[in-house]
Design a protein around this motif. Sequence first.
Motif, PDB file in Angstrom:
ATOM      1  N   VAL A 196     -20.880 -21.079  22.130  1.00 36.08           N
ATOM      2  CA  VAL A 196     -21.810 -21.700  21.184  1.00 36.08           C
ATOM      3  C   VAL A 196     -21.038 -22.310  20.009  1.00 36.08           C
ATOM      4  O   VAL A 196     -21.297 -23.442  19.606  1.00 36.08           O
ATOM      5  N   VAL A 197     -20.059 -21.569  19.466  1.00 37.29           N
ATOM      6  CA  VAL A 197     -19.272 -22.075  18.343  1.00 37.29           C
ATOM      7  C   VAL A 197     -18.488 -23.318  18.750  1.00 37.29           C
ATOM      8  O   VAL A 197     -18.453 -24.317  18.027  1.00 37.29           O
ATOM      9  N   VAL A 198     -17.843 -23.291  19.920  1.00 38.63           N
ATOM     10  CA  VAL A 198     -17.083 -24.459  20.400  1.00 38.63           C
ATOM     11  C   VAL A 198     -18.025 -25.650  20.592  1.00 38.63           C
ATOM     12  O   VAL A 198     -17.683 -26.780  20.247  1.00 38.63           O
ATOM     13  N   GLY A 199     -19.207 -25.420  21.116  1.00 36.83           N
ATOM     14  CA  GLY A 199     -20.179 -26.497  21.306  1.00 36.83           C
ATOM     15  C   GLY A 199     -20.610 -27.126  19.987  1.00 36.83           C
ATOM     16  O   GLY A 199     -20.735 -28.341  19.871  1.00 36.83           O
ATOM     17  N   ILE A 200     -20.814 -26.294  18.977  1.00 38.39           N
ATOM     18  CA  ILE A 200     -21.203 -26.806  17.660  1.00 38.39           C
ATOM     19  C   ILE A 200     -20.086 -27.652  17.064  1.00 38.39           C
ATOM     20  O   ILE A 200     -20.321 -28.739  16.547  1.00 38.39           O
ATOM     21  N   ILE A 201     -18.851 -27.164  17.168  1.00 33.90           N
ATOM     22  CA  ILE A 201     -17.711 -27.919  16.629  1.00 33.90           C
ATOM     23  C   ILE A 201     -17.569 -29.254  17.353  1.00 33.90           C
ATOM     24  O   ILE A 201     -17.360 -30.287  16.724  1.00 33.90           O
ATOM     25  N   ALA A 202     -17.698 -29.242  18.676  1.00 36.98           N
ATOM     26  CA  ALA A 202     -17.587 -30.483  19.445  1.00 36.98           C
ATOM     27  C   ALA A 202     -18.706 -31.460  19.065  1.00 36.98           C
ATOM     28  O   ALA A 202     -18.481 -32.668  18.968  1.00 36.98           O
ATOM     29  N   ALA A 203     -19.915 -30.953  18.815  1.00 34.80           N
ATOM     30  CA  ALA A 203     -21.029 -31.818  18.429  1.00 34.80           C
ATOM     31  C   ALA A 203     -20.785 -32.453  17.063  1.00 34.80           C
ATOM     32  O   ALA A 203     -21.062 -33.626  16.851  1.00 34.80           O
ATOM     33  N   VAL A 204     -20.226 -31.664  16.136  1.00 38.30           N
ATOM     34  CA  VAL A 204     -19.942 -32.194  14.802  1.00 38.30           C
ATOM     35  C   VAL A 204     -18.868 -33.267  14.874  1.00 38.30           C
ATOM     36  O   VAL A 204     -18.995 -34.339  14.292  1.00 38.30           O
ATOM     37  N   ILE A 205     -17.803 -33.002  15.626  1.00 40.29           N
ATOM     38  CA  ILE A 205     -16.718 -33.978  15.751  1.00 40.29           C
ATOM     39  C   ILE A 205     -17.204 -35.208  16.503  1.00 40.29           C
ATOM     40  O   ILE A 205     -16.942 -36.333  16.104  1.00 40.29           O
ATOM     41  N   GLY A 206     -17.916 -35.024  17.583  1.00 40.69           N
ATOM     42  CA  GLY A 206     -18.421 -36.147  18.374  1.00 40.69           C
ATOM     43  C   GLY A 206     -19.474 -36.941  17.624  1.00 40.69           C
ATOM     44  O   GLY A 206     -19.589 -38.145  17.790  1.00 40.69           O
ATOM     45  N   GLY A 207     -20.241 -36.288  16.750  1.00 33.83           N
ATOM     46  CA  GLY A 207     -21.278 -36.965  15.990  1.00 33.83           C
ATOM     47  C   GLY A 207     -20.715 -37.985  15.027  1.00 33.83           C
ATOM     48  O   GLY A 207     -21.304 -39.013  14.774  1.00 33.83           O
ATOM     49  N   GLY A 208     -19.552 -37.724  14.473  1.00 33.42           N
ATOM     50  CA  GLY A 208     -18.947 -38.647  13.509  1.00 33.42           C
ATOM     51  C   GLY A 208     -18.495 -39.935  14.151  1.00 33.42           C
ATOM     52  O   GLY A 208     -18.556 -40.983  13.560  1.00 33.42           O
ATOM     53  N   SER A 209     -18.026 -39.887  15.387  1.00 31.57           N
ATOM     54  CA  SER A 209     -17.498 -41.098  16.004  1.00 31.57           C
ATOM     55  C   SER A 209     -18.599 -42.018  16.510  1.00 31.57           C
ATOM     56  O   SER A 209     -18.407 -43.203  16.606  1.00 31.57           O
ATOM     57  N   SER A 210     -19.780 -41.501  16.818  1.00 39.24           N
ATOM     58  CA  SER A 210     -20.836 -42.363  17.337  1.00 39.24           C
ATOM     59  C   SER A 210     -21.497 -43.179  16.231  1.00 39.24           C
ATOM     60  O   SER A 210     -22.100 -44.195  16.492  1.00 39.24           O
ATOM     61  N   ASP A 211     -21.396 -42.753  14.967  1.00 41.43           N
ATOM     62  CA  ASP A 211     -22.006 -43.490  13.874  1.00 41.43           C
ATOM     63  C   ASP A 211     -21.399 -44.870  13.713  1.00 41.43           C
ATOM     64  O   ASP A 211     -22.087 -45.824  13.434  1.00 41.43           O
ATOM     65  N   SER A 212     -20.086 -45.000  13.888  1.00 39.75           N
ATOM     66  CA  SER A 212     -19.441 -46.292  13.699  1.00 39.75           C
ATOM     67  C   SER A 212     -19.885 -47.283  14.762  1.00 39.75           C
ATOM     68  O   SER A 212     -20.011 -48.459  14.487  1.00 39.75           O
ATOM     69  N   LYS A 213     -20.140 -46.823  15.965  1.00 38.49           N
ATOM     70  CA  LYS A 213     -20.593 -47.735  17.021  1.00 38.49           C
ATOM     71  C   LYS A 213     -22.030 -48.166  16.778  1.00 38.49           C
ATOM     72  O   LYS A 213     -22.376 -49.308  16.980  1.00 38.49           O
TER      73      LYS A 213
END
Length: 187
Positions: free
Chosen positions: A44-61
């Motif tokens: 669960v913790v790894v999934g949350i971290i991946a979502a936070v990191i992945g969420g930042g890169s999709s905003d620019s697109k």
Amino acid sequence: MSNQPPYPPQQPYGQPPFQPEPPKKRSVGKVVGLGCLGIVGLFVVVGIIAAVIGGGSSDSKSSASVGKSPDKAAADTRKSDTKKDATDDKVVFKVWGTAPAGALGGLDIGYGSDSDTRKGTFKDGKFEATLTLDKGALYYNVHAQLQGSGDINCSVTADGKTKKGHASGGYNICTAQLSSNFTGGWS
């Protein structure tokens, strides 16, 4: 005189003089359950971290496609994902500044990855080298040691990320390092 017999009562032959304690019950189920809960919690913790990191890169697109139809914006995003810059496959190492030769000679430069270390030569106030990016490398770094005096900067750039360092005077060392992270990027 007392009414007690002169000897303690005899135990039947072959039996211990006391009753043995029953074996203690082990709570194996509790330990196994707690271990599973810990593993699930880790995912669960790894999934949350991946979502936070992945969420930042999709905003620019998504911000680049404002004002376009959804179909055209999706096509533009696919094009930008497949388009590769020539520098995406390279690691660039740089050292620049003033570094007069000291008693031990000129500036001492080393660069490379965790599995490939090389020496560089400082000429005309600069050094630059390029290596092919290995996604399996743990890190890329550059270091340059002054030989008594000078003022230098150094940097390493990979996959669009840059780390910089600085050293001044004495035998100080300028160092810059990019390390791979668990998402396959560099930091």
